[in-house]
Design a protein around this motif. Sequence first.
Motif, short mmCIF file in Angstrom:
data_model
loop_
_atom_site.label_atom_id
_atom_site.label_comp_id
_atom_site.label_asym_id
_atom_site.label_seq_id
_atom_site.Cartn_x
_atom_site.Cartn_y
_atom_site.Cartn_z
N PRO A 120 0.81 -1.23 0.00
CA PRO A 120 0.00 0.00 0.00
C PRO A 120 0.84 1.27 0.00
CG PRO A 120 -0.93 -1.60 1.52
CD PRO A 120 0.37 -2.18 1.05
N TRP A 121 2.01 1.24 0.63
CA TRP A 121 2.86 2.43 0.62
C TRP A 121 3.24 2.83 -0.80
CZ3 TRP A 121 6.96 0.58 4.76
CH2 TRP A 121 6.33 0.47 6.01
N PHE A 122 3.64 1.85 -1.60
CA PHE A 122 4.07 2.17 -2.96
C PHE A 122 2.87 2.52 -3.84
CE2 PHE A 122 5.37 1.12 -7.34
CZ PHE A 122 6.45 1.98 -7.44
N LYS A 123 1.76 1.83 -3.63
CA LYS A 123 0.57 2.15 -4.42
C LYS A 123 0.17 3.61 -4.23
CE LYS A 123 -1.63 -2.40 -4.80
NZ LYS A 123 -2.85 -3.19 -4.49
N GLU A 124 0.26 4.09 -2.99
CA GLU A 124 -0.05 5.50 -2.74
C GLU A 124 1.02 6.41 -3.30
OE1 GLU A 124 -1.02 8.54 1.02
OE2 GLU A 124 -0.86 6.37 1.35
N SER A 125 2.27 6.03 -3.10
CA SER A 125 3.38 6.88 -3.53
C SER A 125 3.36 7.15 -5.03
CB SER A 125 4.71 6.21 -3.15
OG SER A 125 5.82 7.03 -3.45
N ARG A 126 2.95 6.18 -5.82
CA ARG A 126 3.02 6.35 -7.27
C ARG A 126 1.82 7.12 -7.83
NH1 ARG A 126 2.84 0.28 -9.59
NH2 ARG A 126 4.02 1.38 -11.22
N THR A 127 0.81 7.45 -7.02
CA THR A 127 -0.39 8.11 -7.54
C THR A 127 -0.14 9.56 -7.94
OG1 THR A 127 -1.12 8.72 -5.31
CG2 THR A 127 -1.95 6.64 -6.23
N SER A 128 0.82 10.22 -7.30
CA SER A 128 1.08 11.63 -7.60
C SER A 128 2.43 12.03 -6.98
CB SER A 128 -0.03 12.52 -7.03
OG SER A 128 0.04 12.53 -5.61
N ARG A 129 2.86 13.24 -7.26
CA ARG A 129 4.11 13.74 -6.69
C ARG A 129 3.90 14.53 -5.41
NH1 ARG A 129 7.74 15.78 -11.90
NH2 ARG A 129 7.17 14.06 -13.32
N ASP A 130 2.64 14.62 -4.95
CA ASP A 130 2.39 15.43 -3.75
C ASP A 130 1.50 14.73 -2.73
OD1 ASP A 130 0.02 15.46 -5.13
OD2 ASP A 130 -0.09 17.66 -5.34
N ALA A 142 13.57 11.93 -15.37
CA ALA A 142 14.39 11.42 -16.47
C ALA A 142 15.38 12.48 -16.91
CB ALA A 142 13.48 11.03 -17.64
N LYS A 143 16.44 12.04 -17.53
CA LYS A 143 17.33 12.99 -18.19
C LYS A 143 16.59 13.63 -19.37
CE LYS A 143 21.72 10.73 -17.01
NZ LYS A 143 22.92 10.04 -17.56
N PRO A 144 17.10 14.74 -19.88
CA PRO A 144 16.40 15.41 -21.00
C PRO A 144 16.11 14.50 -22.19
CG PRO A 144 18.09 16.85 -20.11
CD PRO A 144 18.26 15.53 -19.41
N ASP A 145 16.94 13.47 -22.37
CA ASP A 145 16.71 12.57 -23.50
C ASP A 145 15.81 11.39 -23.13
OD1 ASP A 145 18.37 11.08 -21.90
OD2 ASP A 145 19.91 10.71 -23.43
N TRP A 161 16.47 1.39 -12.59
CA TRP A 161 15.41 2.39 -12.68
C TRP A 161 14.29 1.89 -13.58
CZ3 TRP A 161 15.78 6.48 -9.51
CH2 TRP A 161 17.05 6.82 -9.02
N GLU A 162 13.07 2.17 -13.17
CA GLU A 162 11.89 1.78 -13.95
C GLU A 162 10.98 3.00 -14.11
OE1 GLU A 162 9.23 -1.03 -15.92
OE2 GLU A 162 11.38 -0.91 -15.49
N TRP A 163 10.54 3.25 -15.33
CA TRP A 163 9.68 4.39 -15.62
C TRP A 163 8.27 4.12 -15.14
CZ3 TRP A 163 9.96 9.33 -16.79
CH2 TRP A 163 8.84 9.97 -17.32
N ASP A 164 7.65 5.10 -14.50
CA ASP A 164 6.26 5.00 -14.07
C ASP A 164 5.45 6.04 -14.82
OD1 ASP A 164 4.27 3.92 -11.93
OD2 ASP A 164 4.02 6.10 -11.86
N GLY A 165 4.48 5.59 -15.59
CA GLY A 165 3.73 6.48 -16.44
C GLY A 165 2.78 7.40 -15.71
N VAL A 166 2.39 7.06 -14.48
CA VAL A 166 1.48 7.91 -13.71
C VAL A 166 2.22 9.14 -13.19
CG1 VAL A 166 -0.04 8.05 -11.71
CG2 VAL A 166 0.00 5.96 -13.11
N ARG A 167 3.32 8.90 -12.49
CA ARG A 167 4.11 10.03 -11.96
C ARG A 167 5.00 10.66 -13.00
NH1 ARG A 167 5.98 10.03 -5.78
NH2 ARG A 167 7.56 11.32 -6.78
N LYS A 168 5.22 9.95 -14.11
CA LYS A 168 6.14 10.41 -15.16
C LYS A 168 7.53 10.67 -14.56
CE LYS A 168 2.54 12.21 -18.17
NZ LYS A 168 1.46 11.57 -17.39
N GLN A 169 7.95 9.68 -13.76
CA GLN A 169 9.28 9.68 -13.17
C GLN A 169 9.78 8.24 -13.12
OE1 GLN A 169 8.30 11.67 -9.35
NE2 GLN A 169 9.93 13.12 -9.84
N TYR A 170 11.06 8.11 -12.87
CA TYR A 170 11.65 6.81 -12.63
C TYR A 170 11.65 6.51 -11.14
CZ TYR A 170 13.67 6.37 -17.36
OH TYR A 170 13.86 6.22 -18.71
N TYR A 171 11.49 5.23 -10.80
CA TYR A 171 11.73 4.82 -9.42
C TYR A 171 12.88 3.82 -9.40
CZ TYR A 171 8.98 0.52 -10.32
OH TYR A 171 8.51 -0.66 -10.83
#
Length: 552
Positions: A120-130, A142-145, A161-171
Amino acid sequence: MTKSPATSATSKNPDWWRGAVIYQVYPRSFQDTSGDGIGDIKGIIERLPYIASLGVDAIWLSPFFTSPQADMGYDVSDYCDVDPMFGTLADFDVMMERAHALGLKVIIDQVISHTSDQHPWFKESRTSRDNPKADWFVWAAAKPDGTAPNNWLSVFGGPAWEWDGVRKQYYMHNFLTSQPDLNFHNRDVQDAVLDSVRFWLDRGVDGFRLDTVNYYFHDEELRDNPPHVPDSEDAGLDAPDVNPYGMQSHLYDKTQPENVEFLKRFRALMDEYPDRTTVGEVGDGARSLKTVASYTSGGDKLHMCYTFDLLGPDFTPNHIRHCVQSFHRHVADGWVCWAFSNHDVHRHVSRFAHNAAEQAAVAKIAISVLASLRGSICLYQGEELGLPEADLAFEDLRDPYGIRFWPAFKGRDGCRTPMVWEADAPQAGFSTAKPWLPVPGEHVPLSVDVQEADPQSVLAHYRAVLAFRKAYPALLSGDMDFLETNEDVLAFTRTLGEERFLFVFNLRRGPQEIRLPQKLAIRDTVPMPGLEGRLVDGEIHIGPLNGFCARF
């Protein structure tokens, strides 16, 4: 029938863990009582008298927590519950009560460097950046490229590193992509983890084996790792050459200085409960012993650690001497836990034996050596039977590491196959159903019931050697000093007060005659189980894969 359990010599000692013998149980493969082909806690309860009969002081349980089982339970989705495949919390409580009644301490795995992506911690964490847990895991842009934030690699292959499409960041994930790393730089994460530790302490658990204990913190600047220095890094598994992970020097993705302060917090919690212990798993290549020193010194961090030093293919006097002397040189006031096998490496009988015919002899001399070393020791289920590594077909593999790197490396399933209890029973007494891993045919003749009927068996030897170790305080906590010998002989003394023992082990496949230093005068030969060496005109005569013990 199993023998009556010996009373634990450490049961009323707050330092019971010093010199203790710890028996690792891999719950999936120990005993199935539900008929689903997977071991369970009720099966452990059923076999506790057998474990106690070995003369060990504690059991270490590999993970039994709620988990999707992507990495066989090392991907935890609930730190405070038992996975239904293993049973219930009520079953766990019964197991604790029965173990303690038999004089056995209980140590459990704590896998807190990462969680499952189903936690549940990760499920919540990946929902948004705030969201409230947005910073509970290691997220980065991600890097600019569009590529990953840096060059860090996963132990299980590929980028860390794995890309997460919801947060649009890598974890970040040091292991599987489904095992995101917790962000220990966040104090709330530390507090939550320690709360889960307290949960098990309150249930009476006697200690914790801390998985990947040097992986908790990462470099906050996310600096690239440099290329590896030869012999300086190891993936923590026994096939580092098949994985590019070993091509980096892991300066920034693990073993960060902040870890020491967290371990102090962990120890402070442990010290609120009497007679508890911790043992940390340190996989840090050539830096491992320095890491162990920093994690166990001062009495305010971990009680003890183990490394991978003796978990490789080398079973030579020079290697063992080097490992032990290096530990004592680097770790002045810490404590070590030695092992030849565990759930992550090929069984040591297969690693050390030159052929199948000598496997029983190798199993016997290996436990004789291990039981004579200064430190605590860990035994892995089935090694007391002399079980060799199982050779499994690809279609039978369950280990994601083995599946990923097949055929260069067959993974860890070969050491995780079911225990063999009864030679004539279905599945060798492990289960009434098809097991999650096959029971190897070559293991069946080595089953517990067969060996209990043979006084010369590996099992009988283990029991006798562990009883010998427990009978002499010098073997539990005495000093250890090596003697200069030829390269095929391991010779050392163990001393405590008036107890002064000499051990000489011949690891060569031929007999040897050893002349002792003149300053060492033998008083009498000590009949350590299985050792047949003799003193003849001032020389010690020892047969192949055998040893000698005396007082001096």
